[in-house]
Design a protein around this motif. Structure first.
Motif, PDB file in Angstrom:
ATOM      1  N   ALA A 147       0.816  -1.211   0.000  1.00 27.98           N
ATOM      2  CA  ALA A 147       0.000   0.000   0.000  1.00 27.98           C
ATOM      3  C   ALA A 147       0.853   1.267   0.000  1.00 27.98           C
ATOM      4  O   ALA A 147       0.454   2.288  -0.557  1.00 27.98           O
ATOM      5  N   LEU A 148       2.035   1.208   0.620  1.00 18.21           N
ATOM      6  CA  LEU A 148       2.862   2.407   0.765  1.00 18.21           C
ATOM      7  C   LEU A 148       3.954   2.514  -0.296  1.00 18.21           C
ATOM      8  O   LEU A 148       4.317   3.625  -0.701  1.00 18.21           O
ATOM      9  N   LEU A 149       4.498   1.374  -0.727  1.00 13.07           N
ATOM     10  CA  LEU A 149       5.629   1.389  -1.654  1.00 13.07           C
ATOM     11  C   LEU A 149       5.286   0.834  -3.030  1.00 13.07           C
ATOM     12  O   LEU A 149       5.999   1.112  -3.994  1.00 13.07           O
ATOM     13  N   GLY A 150       4.246   0.029  -3.117  1.00 13.23           N
ATOM     14  CA  GLY A 150       3.919  -0.630  -4.369  1.00 13.23           C
ATOM     15  C   GLY A 150       4.145  -2.123  -4.261  1.00 13.23           C
ATOM     16  O   GLY A 150       4.970  -2.594  -3.469  1.00 13.23           O
ATOM     17  N   ALA A 151       3.411  -2.883  -5.064  1.00 18.20           N
ATOM     18  CA  ALA A 151       3.489  -4.339  -4.981  1.00 18.20           C
ATOM     19  C   ALA A 151       4.861  -4.875  -5.364  1.00 18.20           C
ATOM     20  O   ALA A 151       5.325  -5.874  -4.827  1.00 18.20           O
ATOM     21  N   ARG A 152       5.526  -4.210  -6.312  1.00 11.47           N
ATOM     22  CA  ARG A 152       6.816  -4.714  -6.772  1.00 11.47           C
ATOM     23  C   ARG A 152       7.867  -4.693  -5.663  1.00 11.47           C
ATOM     24  O   ARG A 152       8.760  -5.537  -5.630  1.00 11.47           O
ATOM     25  N   ALA A 153       7.797  -3.718  -4.769  1.00 14.39           N
ATOM     26  CA  ALA A 153       8.767  -3.595  -3.682  1.00 14.39           C
ATOM     27  C   ALA A 153       8.221  -4.076  -2.356  1.00 14.39           C
ATOM     28  O   ALA A 153       8.864  -3.890  -1.320  1.00 14.39           O
ATOM     29  N   SER A 154       7.045  -4.712  -2.354  1.00 11.66           N
ATOM     30  CA  SER A 154       6.400  -5.079  -1.094  1.00 11.66           C
ATOM     31  C   SER A 154       7.174  -6.135  -0.312  1.00 11.66           C
ATOM     32  O   SER A 154       7.030  -6.236   0.903  1.00 11.66           O
ATOM     33  N   TRP A 155       8.002  -6.912  -0.990  1.00 11.17           N
ATOM     34  CA  TRP A 155       8.756  -7.967  -0.309  1.00 11.17           C
ATOM     35  C   TRP A 155       9.944  -7.415   0.462  1.00 11.17           C
ATOM     36  O   TRP A 155      10.442  -8.053   1.396  1.00 11.17           O
ATOM     37  N   LEU A 156      10.399  -6.211   0.096  1.00 10.45           N
ATOM     38  CA  LEU A 156      11.670  -5.716   0.621  1.00 10.45           C
ATOM     39  C   LEU A 156      11.645  -5.407   2.124  1.00 10.45           C
ATOM     40  O   LEU A 156      12.559  -5.830   2.854  1.00 10.45           O
TER      41      LEU A 156
END
Length: 216
Positions: A139-148
């Motif tokens: 929700a805050l960074l985007g799905a692509r970076a959600s794992w980080l």
């Protein structure tokens, strides 16, 4: 002339978020965790702490798979649709979390022993907490970076958590706590509730390649 039945909106929504690929990834994670736990138990010095890497890494990978599934290729349509999209987002997240919890339950043989010895309850708790952190990051960074964020946090906790469970560390080092640790459950549950609420209300943060839409 084709006579097939057109898929409904929920089916199309799940397809657009690569649900089949997410399911395949979760199945692969289950197999990998079972294999790793089996190798750990074959070690002569095996004790209940040897399963901790599986408890830490398995939920992290599962949450990363969930985060990938939260990517939307129709972000502009989602945000301008007449119908509200947050109930669909919440339903989708709950469905994936339930599936991941079932996967964690299937991994119970990979983490044998009593709950106080990092058994299946700790696996389920870590899956729930990791999913919450990943949902908030989507929700805050985007799905692509959600794992980080969960990957960084999980790695830091794995290295810095004290060997003795309980105390104040049960709150910030919840992935490394035994199953019955109440404080760890509170933190993991709070992370999931906050992450689910953010994702349901805001949706995944639009990534850079969605800002101008897809070319026609």
């Amino acid at each position: 002339m084709t006579t097939g039945v057109r898929p409904g909106l929920p089916v199309l929504c799940l397809r657009s978020r690569a649900l089949p690929a997410t399911l395949a990834a979760l199945a692969g994670i289950a197999v990998l965790a079972a294999w790793a736990a089996d190798r750990l138990q074959d070690r002569p010095e095996f004790d209940h702490t040897a399963r901790v890497p599986v408890l830490a890494l398995g939920p992290l990978l599962a949450a990363a798979a969930i985060g990938t599934g939260l990517l939307s290729h129709t972000e502009e349509l989602d945000r301008t649709a007449v119908r509200r999209w947050w109930p669909r987002r919440l339903t989708y997240l709950l469905a994936l979390t339930a599936l991941t919890a079932l996967t964690a339950g299937a991994l119970a043989p990979a983490v044998p022993g009593h709950p106080e010895q990092f058994g299946a309850p700790a696996m389920v708790r870590n899956v729930v907490g990791a999913t919450g952190v990943t949902a908030a990051a989507a929700a805050l960074l985007g799905a692509r970076a959600s794992w980080l964020p969960m990957a960084v946090y999980g790695g830091a906790v794995y290295l810095a958590a004290p060997r003795t469970p309980g105390g104040a560390a049960a709150y910030w080092a919840w992935p490394m706590q035994p199953g019955p640790e109440v404080a760890a459950w509170v933190t993991a549950g709070t992370a999931y509730v906050v992450g689910a609420a953010l994702l349901a209300l805001r949706g995944p943060h639009p990534s850079s390649d969605h800002g101008r839409g897809w070319p026609s």
